[in-house]
Design a protein around this motif. Structure first.
Motif, short mmCIF file in Angstrom:
data_model
loop_
_atom_site.label_atom_id
_atom_site.label_comp_id
_atom_site.label_asym_id
_atom_site.label_seq_id
_atom_site.Cartn_x
_atom_site.Cartn_y
_atom_site.Cartn_z
N ALA F 12 30.56 46.14 47.99
CA ALA F 12 30.38 46.98 49.17
C ALA F 12 31.24 46.47 50.32
CB ALA F 12 28.91 47.01 49.57
N LEU F 13 31.23 45.15 50.50
CA LEU F 13 32.04 44.57 51.57
C LEU F 13 33.53 44.87 51.35
CD1 LEU F 13 30.43 41.03 52.14
CD2 LEU F 13 30.17 43.11 53.52
N ILE F 14 33.94 44.65 50.11
CA ILE F 14 35.36 44.89 49.82
C ILE F 14 35.70 46.36 50.04
CG2 ILE F 14 37.16 44.74 48.06
CD1 ILE F 14 35.52 42.47 46.79
N GLY F 15 34.73 47.19 49.64
CA GLY F 15 34.95 48.64 49.85
C GLY F 15 35.22 48.94 51.31
N ALA F 16 34.44 48.30 52.16
CA ALA F 16 34.66 48.51 53.60
C ALA F 16 36.07 48.04 53.97
CB ALA F 16 33.61 47.74 54.40
N GLY F 17 36.45 46.92 53.36
CA GLY F 17 37.80 46.41 53.61
C GLY F 17 38.86 47.40 53.17
N VAL F 18 38.61 48.04 52.04
CA VAL F 18 39.57 49.02 51.53
C VAL F 18 39.75 50.15 52.55
CG1 VAL F 18 39.94 50.77 49.78
CG2 VAL F 18 39.18 48.49 49.10
N VAL F 48 38.04 43.29 43.79
CA VAL F 48 37.21 44.28 43.10
C VAL F 48 37.12 43.93 41.64
CG1 VAL F 48 37.12 46.68 42.35
CG2 VAL F 48 37.68 46.15 44.72
N ALA F 49 38.28 43.56 41.05
CA ALA F 49 38.27 43.23 39.63
C ALA F 49 37.35 42.03 39.38
CB ALA F 49 39.69 42.95 39.16
N GLY F 50 37.46 41.03 40.25
CA GLY F 50 36.63 39.86 40.05
C GLY F 50 35.15 40.19 40.15
N ALA F 51 34.79 40.84 41.25
CA ALA F 51 33.39 41.18 41.42
C ALA F 51 32.94 42.17 40.36
CB ALA F 51 33.16 41.77 42.81
N GLY F 52 33.84 43.08 40.03
CA GLY F 52 33.51 44.08 39.01
C GLY F 52 33.23 43.43 37.67
N TYR F 61 38.01 42.53 33.07
CA TYR F 61 38.47 42.83 34.43
C TYR F 61 39.35 41.72 34.97
CZ TYR F 61 35.19 46.75 34.74
OH TYR F 61 34.55 47.93 34.55
N LEU F 62 39.16 40.53 34.46
CA LEU F 62 39.98 39.43 34.95
C LEU F 62 41.42 39.58 34.49
CD1 LEU F 62 37.63 36.33 34.70
CD2 LEU F 62 38.23 37.73 36.68
N ASP F 63 41.58 40.14 33.32
CA ASP F 63 42.95 40.41 32.86
C ASP F 63 43.63 41.40 33.80
OD1 ASP F 63 42.56 38.79 30.68
OD2 ASP F 63 41.69 40.42 29.50
N VAL F 64 42.83 42.39 34.18
CA VAL F 64 43.37 43.36 35.12
C VAL F 64 43.76 42.68 36.42
CG1 VAL F 64 42.85 45.42 36.45
CG2 VAL F 64 42.07 45.24 34.09
N ALA F 65 42.92 41.76 36.83
CA ALA F 65 43.22 41.03 38.06
C ALA F 65 44.54 40.29 37.93
CB ALA F 65 42.09 40.05 38.37
N LEU F 66 44.75 39.74 36.76
CA LEU F 66 45.97 38.98 36.53
C LEU F 66 47.20 39.89 36.64
CD1 LEU F 66 46.86 36.19 36.01
CD2 LEU F 66 46.30 36.45 33.60
#
Ligand code: NA
Ligand code: NA
Lengths: 139, 766, 119, 499, 155, 89, 115
Positions: F12-18, F48-52, F61-66
């Motif tokens: 939610a916080l990150i979403g606000a950041g987005v 998002v990927a990390g929290a997701g 999701y971590l691969d996506v983060a990478l």
């Protein structure tokens, strides 16, 4: 003209092997986890693209060593050939042939894996061919 | 029979070679081929007269019941003799006529080609085979009419002839197919036996109409007669052969051939007789109005063709006899006349009757041939033309319900033709010699043909019983589909027909006498003549081109936006109609939306709108990237990590691409006026609604998952991979992937090639 | 226990990221904004990844999380440098409260050697 | 080796393309590889047709994965015939290219692109999988995009922008339809789709998707009102490229239409057939009228492609076995003839230096044999007997009359007359009339690389016309197969699958 | 080079989460190959690395990061008027690419500062600071902070 | 469980950041500012990927983060290069 | 969620279609990009979106057991994505060259090859 600066140059030097390693990682495990030849090839291309952006086309060309279109030809050839052995043996084109025992690190090897390698090469080759041509044109 | 046709085709293709090898003798040598065939067909006379028709046949397109079939009966034989006999003479003539002309080999080749086609036409015993040869005559005639192709008039006339006869030919094709359907066979010689079946069939009338259209155009019946005078742009031997003796008779041949099957009905009578009588009169009137000898002859040919049609239409024993007799004599005298006029033209340099005169002394042989033939045309005894005319007078009494009208019309027509004959026979040769002082007798090649033909006309008139009957009787029999006896004597005694003939000749003489004054008096009416069907043809062609241009302006206007609008509009309208008329849209099943998902969706929508509203390219690209990343996130959220990875990577590389290309791209501009925005917006919204409805409808159907389940079960076990998506890509459906990397390879090759190959470096490619 | 630690790392990381975003809005010029994002966002993302690595507890995942963090630390400053330099060269304006711009003077000398000779 | 037959026509040109790509430093070897590959393709195609005509079907499950899970390559007679014609066209144009494509284009991948194009075309004909057909289309399209634009002249680029955009739109529709079909029927194999849709799954949606595919394939086939891209672009690239496009590309669209509407979508024939028939009529008429307004050799020919596509689609709309045989016959004829006409256009350009009709002329006078060589395909196109086009037209006309479609048939006949008009216009302007100025190569002998293919294709046209019987029988066997989709389904999915 | 290959091998093991000797060997091999591949790139690496000083350096760095982020938080949340930003030219004692890059990166990642550019003669680093008393103050901080430490570890 | 709640809140916080980053992206005012916004967005994406990955329980999701970390950086550099070369905004 | 995605796809389509019909050559390219995204999303949706996780056989298991998301549309989309990338690269270059050759970005001005 490039984005040359000591900062970017050093970063590139560090990131290039790391990124390429990641691309190999994606390729190798693609059969079992997310990844594969496509995204692997794209990531590898991204590594070279960084060099292209920072140090220019010539540096990237020297680095890649081969003409990207040769890479494409090699990839296509690999992919095509991976389907041929069964055909020559009277079977259907592209029937998978596998080694009996899995190898460490890379896992089980078979013609579909070879095919994936072909895909990797083609993807890398085409992205580089496109970027080189564009960069050349830009001058 | 096939052999004889092939022989002519072979001679045609060898003609250029022959001319190169044999030089001046080539003409005679090539003429030997039809001459030999003529002899061959003469040899067939006996058996045909005895009622033994010979036939040969091969499967051609068995699946359609089409055979390469030939049949030699009296009708075919008569035509075959004309085709080969006159053909041989014309070839000899042509060699003289075009001596020294580099186009002579071409002429010989085309003439022989035409001969082959014409022979095939009259020998064919299969409706489609006949049509094949029919069209070949049109094509070769096209090339021959356009022989002087440097001249625009020749090209136009050639096209006109081809177009008119081609149109008729196509109608005829349809008619023949319908006829075949009605008769159950395409074999021409078998159609007669199916007459009852055909005439009772619902397709009878359409078939008849279409076939008549073909016959009438080919035989220059009113109102399609206008192409024939135009065809006189061809060299004289061509006119003599194609446009008097043979090709224009193809229509008559077809009518005669189909008479047993189609003749005798009211429709046949009315249509054919009406066309024939009208043509007879029209041709005669127009012939009388000419001063160019060749055009004059052309219109008399029209008139003669009308006569023949009329006779075939009457469809009685007398008329059959008359038709065949007239056919024969007309071929002889008209060919001779054309050739003779050609010789005059060749020697005197003009064909205008007003400029010709007194050539008899310089060109005695030509004069003989022309005069004898013209008198035959006029129907003067003892020439064979008179005999034919007598038959005609008898036959026309049998016109059902309209005998009087037809008689009157044909009387005037004949009188006009007689007057025209006078013009041809008298004006060039007698009277005061005009400007052509240097004219002298044509070389033998040029007079041989006309003289022989004229002599033949005389001989037939003198000994009709022994010479003409063997030709006419079998032909009339074949035309009627039953044995018909023809008796001919040179002098038929004082009959009503004779009286009529005399009256008609007298009228002709009067008309001849007043010709110049009549022309002058009628001069103000010349403008009227231009309103004829020829004008209609011109207007049609002009209209066609105008329509074509208008259509191109409207459709292929070069505006990509319009192309896209029409294409998209078609898709949306068609598929949208199908969807909304057939599928009831239900509210989709639940499943709920999480906040994050909604946020992603919102971001994508905002991104899409931002792309539309972007004022700079960069913002557009960035907004497009937002949408792309949104798609990737959706993939990630709903179980597609491979997709997400690839999409992220691709999006980034796309940005790179854009960035590399972009600097040279123009800024985004508002170019379309508001009305176009509205129009396109409407279509776009409709497209979006359709897609949404499609997705809802498709996902509302039960989810059939045979593939999914099979892949899930076999991925690891059979293909050694746990990542099912990847296994599908490199194994289960690797063939797709092979194609896909090929696309990529080509794209890269293309980008590199396009950027590196600059037009200025390029040598010219074809 | 791990759960709480993970949650804490995630929240802290997210807070830093939000902070970066706030800075992007609130700070008055490009360079100040970048100062905020290049630090806070990197740290925030790293904390979150650390939390994730901890959460799964396997070597594979943790290893990957570490790799991502390393990657972030390698790339973030480079990106900032690239943008900052580009922004400056294109003349992205400095906030009026900026007390010194020693780069402009140097740039001016570099671009116009004549003037340097005069000076 | 028999088992490999269905895939060889894809692999051979693909391998040739790779070889040409790899041989970029050896121009002569590359040219030899190009022609050699084309010969091999022709041989493979001939072997395939021979086999299929006897055995009815040749099916290869790629990767040995059973249908409908893997990708099936299926050659029925229709497909095998088209593959053979691809081989013929391919060889003719490959040879012609040697004499007509400049070295710079060759160095930039011309031969590779050409063979990829052939591979894509063969793949499209042979695949039994709808998504694979999409991929085949993309292979073909991408190669055609590049071939079209290669050289970078202004006209080429303008034409390419339109060609590319409209064809991409078509691909988009195709992709959506395939995806949605999967969502509805759960399968991609065409035989399996046929079986599934036959069993009444989502009939309304099936018709909707049929319409969407009709548009998608209709764009590729260049039917009314979706043909704009064709006249806008086909006259812009080198002649050899135009020729292979004209011969093959639109035919792939027609092929896809035929396959889709004889095999997969048979839920509402009364609706779709009428629709297709209407499209056919408008296509014939607008195409031929478009040609009447043109005064450039290749533009005239391009519009005629549109018009002739109408004939082929007409057979599909009539949908009787005879009509389908007519479509097959017409396709065979048209591929050869249209390719040849474009190749002849190249000869005309070689002689006259231009293709603008007002600047041409006099070829008949100086090179009568060559002029007659034009007349063979030109008259064949106009349906003059006994050339190949006549029989195609005859079969369709007969099928139209048999089906009681008199108006449609009449229009078809009228259109053939207008085709004759256009062909004679070309003849008049380029061959008969005196040229305003002499062409650049009045006295040079024509190279055999240019003349040979033209003569060979003309000979085929004449031969097909004279030996129309066996050719029609073949077409009619193909048509019969198309009329009996159950056999196709069983050939792919196994006996009893059709129920 | 060997050190870098080792680092890459570690990276490979981290990526795969596979600590087996096979993975180590593979990673090392791959690392060496990739480094060989990258060789044409040129550029100057570090002169040497004093491994024993690395942990101390890392700790210092981590501390700086935390501090800097707190400062940034304060700056973001506080009214803008309290900021005293400046672009400062910092003369460099370092001269190898890698050293300069490292310094620039560290500056960017830490206290309210941002490396904007390096002069073309590579003797000046231009740094943007969010809040500084005076340019000289900043120059001194950098010279005595990161630059000194880098010299300690890598010379 | 705790971790999941934390992840959700973090998202939610990150979403606000987005959202905030989007504001900057739209407002600009110049290219460089927009690029900064995009750069931040990619960092937020990694978050998002990390929290997701914690929320979804899926390390993928971590691969996506990478990949994101890698390629987003490349995008930023590309934009910077574009900007330096005087590209249009 | 499917309904929401359907709406999003529809909007992307509408926007994409609208953009390709503009006269600006750049908008054409961007519009085609939007259409590509929309098509990919649509195919993905045809597998019936679910939060059931990726179609990857868990280590140790012999086969994939439900629930999992449908891998077939994913494979199709992956193919389509990559093809679109190639096409997009080519299109960009084509547009660039067309712009350079014709000197205009107004598609309405590119009509010399028709008519
Ligand atoms: Na096409
Ligand atoms: Na055509």
């Amino acid at each position: 003209m490039t984005l040359d600066s000591p900062i970017l140059r050093s970063a590139t030097r560090l990131l290039l092997p790391l990124t390429l390693m990641f691309s190999v990682f994606l390729l190798v495990r693609g059969h079992n986890e997310p990844g594969g030849g496509f995204v692997g090839g794209l990531v590898a291309a991204a590594a070279f693209a960084l060099v292209l952006l920072v140090q220019g086309r010539d540096a990237a060309r020297d680095l890649l060593r081969v003409d990207p279109l040769s890479l494409v030809a090699a990839g296509l050839f690999t992919a095509l050939c991976s389907g041929l052995p069964p055909l020559l043996a009277g079977g259907a084109f592209m029937t998978g042939a596998w080694l009996k025992t899995p190898l460490p690190v890379v896992g089980k090897l078979g013609t579909p894996v070879l095919f994936d390698v072909g895909v990797y090469l083609v993807v890398l080759g085409i992205v580089m061919a496109i970027l080189f041509a564009l960069a050349e044109e830009e001058r | 029979m096939l052999t004889s046709i092939l022989l002519l085709f072979a001679a045609s293709s060898l003609a250029p070679l022959a001319h190169r090898a044999l030089g001046k003798r080539a003409g005679v040598c090539l003429a030997a081929v039809p001459a030999l065939l003529f002899a061959h067909f003469v040899g067939q006379l006996g058996s045909v007269t005895a009622g033994r028709a010979s036939a040969e046949s091969w499967d051609w397109v068995a699946g359609l019941g089409i055979r390469l079939a030939f049949h030699l009966d009296g009708l075919s034989l008569l035509f075959a003799l004309l085709v080969t006999g006159i053909g041989a003479l014309v070839l000899v003539y042509g060699a003289g006529y075009l001596e020294g002309d580099p186009r002579l080999p071409r002429f010989s080749a085309a003439m022989l080609f035409f001969m082959a086609a014409m022979l095939g036409l009259v020998l064919a015993d299969d409706a489609i085979a006949l049509f094949v040869f029919w069209e070949l005559t049109s094509v070769s005639s096209y090339l021959l009419i356009g022989f002087d192709h440097e001249q625009e008039k020749a090209r136009k006339s050639a096209l006109q002839a081809l177009f008119v006869t081609g149109a008729g030919g196509l109608a005829m094709l349809a008619g023949l197919l319908l006829l075949g359907e009605a008769a159950g066979t395409l074999q021409l010689s078998a159609l007669g036996a199916e007459a009852a079946r055909i005439q009772g069939h619902s397709l009878h009338l359409p078939a008849l109409l279409l076939i008549l259209l073909g016959a009438f155009t080919k035989s220059a019946q009113f109102p399609f007669h206008f192409w024939l005078p135009g065809a006189m742009a061809a060299p004289s031997p061509v006119s003599a052969y194609l446009h008097s003796a043979t090709m224009v008779k193809a229509g008559i041949y077809l009518l005669a051939r189909l008479n047993p099957a189609l003749g005798g009905t009211d429709a046949w009578h009315y249509l054919v007789i009406l066309a024939g009588a009208t043509t007879l009169v029209t041709g005669a009137v127009l012939a009388y109005g000419q001063t160019d000898l060749k055009r004059l002859l052309a219109f008399t040919t029209v008139s003669a063709l009308g006569t023949l049609t009329l006779l075939v239409g009457i469809s009685t024993e007398h008329s059959a006899r008359a038709a065949m007799a007239f056919l024969l004599v007309h071929a002889l005298y008209k060919a001779a006349l054309f050739l003779g006029v050609g010789a005059i033209d060749h020697e005197a340099g003009t064909r205008d009757v007003r400029e010709l005169g007194g050539l008899a002394r310089a060109m005695p042989l030509t004069a003989f041939a022309v005069c004898a033939s013209a008198l035959s045309m006029a129907g003067l005894p003892p020439l064979f033309g008179y005999v034919a005319k007598e038959f005609f007078h008898e036959a026309k009494q049998e016109v059902p319900r309209a005998a009087a009208w037809v008689s009157t019309a044909s009387f005037f027509g004949s009188a006009l033709v007689a007057a025209a004959a006078g013009l041809v026979a008298w004006r060039p040769f007698f009277g005061r010699r005009r400007s052509q002082l240097s004219a002298h007798e044509a070389p033998p090649a040029l007079w041989l043909g006309p003289v022989l033909l004229a002599l033949l006309g005389v001989a037939l008139g003198l000994f009709p019983g022994s010479l003409a009957v063997p030709l006419i009787q079998p032909a009339a029999s074949a035309m009627r589909g039953e044995p018909t006896v023809v008796e001919l004597a040179p002098w038929l005694g004082l009959s009503p027909a004779l009286v009529q003939s005399l009256l008609m000749l007298a009228a002709g003489a009067v008309l001849y006498a007043v010709h110049d004054r009549a022309l002058a008096a009628l001069a103000p009416l010349r403008g009227l003549a231009k309103l004829g069907p020829d004008r209609g043809y011109q207007a049609l062609m002009a209209g066609l081109v105008a329509l074509a241009r208008a259509q191109t302006r409207a459709l292929q206007n070069g505006v990509l936006g319009v192309y896209l609008l029409v294409t998209i509009g078609s898709a949306v309208a068609l598929a949208g109609y199908a969807l909304f008329s057939r599928v009831a849209l239900a509210a989709p099943a639940g499943g709920g939306v999480r906040l994050g998902e909604a946020a992603v969706a919102l971001a994508m929508v905002v991104g899409a709108i931002a792309v539309i509203r972007a004022r700079t390219t960069l913002i557009g690209v960035a907004a497009l990237g937002v949408v792309g990343y949104g798609v990737a996130v959706i993939f990630l959220l709903f179980g597609g990590p491979d997709l997400a990875l690839t999409q992220f990577a691709i999006e980034t590389l796309s940005v790179l691409l854009f960035v590399l290309v972009l600097r040279r791209l123009p800024p985004m501009r508002q170019l379309s006026p508001p009305s176009e925005h509205l129009r396109d917006g409407f279509v776009a919204v409709a497209g979006g609604l359709f897609v949404t409805a499609l997705v809802l409808a498709a996902t509302a159907t039960p989810h059939a998952t045979p593939l999914r389940d099979w892949f899930a079960a076999n991925s690891l076990a059979a293909a050694n991979g746990r990542n099912v998506v990847n296994v599908i890509l490199v194994d289960f459906r690797a063939f797709d992937t092979l194609g896909e990397i090929t696309v990529l390879a080509v794209a890269a090759l293309g980008v590199a090639a396009l950027l590196r190959l600059r037009p200025e470096d390029r040598k010219e490619s074809l | 226990m791990t759960g709480a630690l993970v949650a804490a790392l995630l929240l802290l990381g997210a807070a830093f990221m939000l902070l970066a975003a706030l800075g992007l809005i609130r700070l008055p010029d490009l360079y100040l904004r970048m100062s905020a994002t290049s630090k806070a966002a990197t740290l925030g993302a790293s904390l979150i990844l650390a939390g994730a690595g901890l959460h799964f507890g396997t070597a594979a995942v943790a290893g990957r999380a570490v790799v991502v963090i390393v990657f972030l630390f390698l790339t973030a400053p480079v990106a900032a440098h690239a943008i900052g330099r580009a922004g400056y060269r294109r003349g992205s304006p400095l906030w009026e409260g900026t007390i010194a711009d020693e780069m402009r003077e140097a740039e001016a000398r570099r671009r116009d050697p004549e003037r340097r000779n005069d000076a | 080796m028999t088992r490999a037959l269905p895939v060889l026509p894809v692999l051979v040109p693909l391998a040739t393309a790779i070889a040409c790509l790899a041989l970029h430093a050896f121009p002569r070897a590359r040219r030899a590889a190009s022609v050699g590959g084309a010969v091999l393709l022709l041989l493979a195609a001939a072997a395939l047709l021979r086999h299929v005509d006897a055995a009815e079907f040749a099916v290869l499950q790629v990767g040995a994965w059973p249908a409908p899970f893997g990708i099936s390559l299926v050659a029925d007679r229709f497909a095998a015939i088209l593959v053979l014609l691809t081989g013929v066209t391919g060889l003719a144009v490959a040879v012609y290219s040697l004499g007509s494509i400049d070295g710079v284009r060759e160095a930039h991948g011309y031969h590779t692109l050409f063979h990829v194009l052939l591979a894509g075309v063969c793949m499209a004909f042979l695949t039994g999988d709808l998504f694979n057909l999409y991929v085949a289309f993309e292979v073909m399209l991408m190669a055609s995009f590049v071939l079209l634009a290669l050289g970078g002249e202004r006209a080429q680029l303008e034409g390419a922008v339109k060609y590319v955009t409209l064809n991409l739109l078509s691909s988009g529709f195709f992709l959506v339809a395939v995806g949605t079909l999967y969502g509805v029927a759960g399968t991609l194999n065409m035989a399996d789709l046929a079986r599934t849709l036959e069993s009444g799954v989502a009939p309304g949606l099936s018709t909707t998707l049929a319409c969407l595919l009709l548009v998608a394939f209709g764009i590729k086939a260049a039917v009314f009102p979706l043909f704009f891209w064709l006249p806008a672009s086909y006259h812009t690239p080198p002649v050899a490229v135009s020729a292979v496009f004209a011969g093959l590309l639109t035919k792939v669209g027609v092929y896809a239409l035929v396959r889709a509407f004889t095999l997969i979508f048979r839920a509402e024939p009364e609706f779709t057939d009428a629709l297709i028939l209407g499209i056919a009529v408008f296509t014939m008429v607008t195409g031929v009228l478009g040609a009447a307004a043109q005064f450039e050799f290749r533009r005239v020919l391009s519009f005629h492609i549109v018009s002739q596509i109408g004939y082929m689609v007409l057979g599909l709309g009539l949908a009787t076995p005879l009509a389908l045989a007519g479509t097959v016959f017409y396709l065979m004829h048209h591929i050869v003839v249209k390719t040849n006409l474009f190749l002849v256009a190249g000869l005309v350009k070689w002689l006259g230096g231009t293709l603008a009709l007002e600047s041409l002329g006099g070829i008949y006078k100086r090179r009568p044999a060559l002029a007659l060589l034009f007349l063979v395909p030109a008259f064949s196109l106009a349906g003059i007997p006994p050339l190949s086009g006549f029989w195609g037209k005859l079969v369709l006309v007969k099928a139209g009359l048999d089906a009681g479609q008199y108006l449609v048939t009449a229009i078809a006949l009228a259109v053939s007359l207008l085709t004759l008009y256009s062909m004679t216009k070309l003849w008049n302007e380029a061959f008969w009339k005196e040229p305003p100025a002499p062409g650049p190569r009045e006295d040079q002998p024509l190279p055999w690389t240019l003349l040979g293919p033209v003569v060979a294709l003309a000979a085929i046209t004449v031969a097909v016309g004279l030996a129309a019987g066996p050719v029609f029988d073949l077409a009619s066997r193909a048509g019969a197969q198309l009329s009996d989709p159950a056999r196709y389904v069983e050939a792919v999915l196994g006996p009893g699958a059709a129920r | 080079m060997k050190l870098e290959a080792l680092a890459l091998a570690l990276g490979w093991m981290a990526l795969t989460g596979d600590g087996s000797p096979a993975a180590a060997v593979f990673g090392l091999g791959l690392g060496l190959a990739l480094l060989r591949l990258s060789k044409p790139l040129g550029g100057e690496g570090f002169a040497r690395v004093r491994l024993h000083r690395l942990p101390g350096f890392a700790l210092f760095f981590a501390r700086e990061i935390v501090v800097s982020n707190l400062k940034v938080a304060a700056a973001v949340l506080a009214p803008a008027g309290r900021l005293r930003p400046a672009i400062v030219a910092v003369p460099l004692r370092l001269d190898r690419d890698a050293e300069i890059a490292l310094l620039a990166d560290l500056i960017t990642l830490t206290p309210g500062t941002l490396s904007l550019d390096v002069s073309s003669d590579r003797r000046t680093l231009y740094v943007h600071a969010m809040s500084t008393q005076s340019p000289d103050e900043l120059r001194r901080e950098i010279r005595d902070g990161f630059e000194r430490r880098i010299l300690e570890v890598f010379r | 469980m705790t971790a999941a709640v934390g992840a959700a809140l973090a998202l939610a916080l990150i979403g606000a950041g987005v959202l905030l980053a989007f504001v900057r992206l739209v407002r600009g005012p110049d290219l460089a500012n927009r690029v900064v916004a995009v750069d931040l967005l990619s960092a937020l994406g990694i978050g998002v990927a990390g929290a997701g990955s914690v929320l979804a329980g899926d390390p993928v999701y971590l691969d996506v983060a990478l990949v994101l970390a890698l390629v987003a950086f490349l995008g930023t550099v590309a934009f910077a290069r574009y900007a330096e070369r005087g590209g249009d905004e | 969620m499917t309904a929401l995605l359907a709406v999003v796809i529809g909007i992307l389509y509408g926007a994409g279609l609208y953009l390709v019909m503009r006269r600006s050559i750049v908008k054409l390219v961007l519009g085609l990009g939007l259409l590509t995204h929309a098509a990919n999303l649509l195919i993905f949706t045809m597998g019936r979106v679910s939060r059931d996780g990726a179609p990857i056989v868990p280590p140790g298991a012999a086969e994939l057991t439900a629930p999992y998301s449908d891998p077939v549309p994913q494979a199709l989309v992956l193919t389509a994505i990559v093809i679109s990338f190639g096409v997009q690269a080519f299109l960009l270059v084509l547009v660039k060259l067309a712009h350079r050759a014709t000197g205009t970005d107004d598609l309405d001005a590119l009509r010399s090859t028709d008519q």
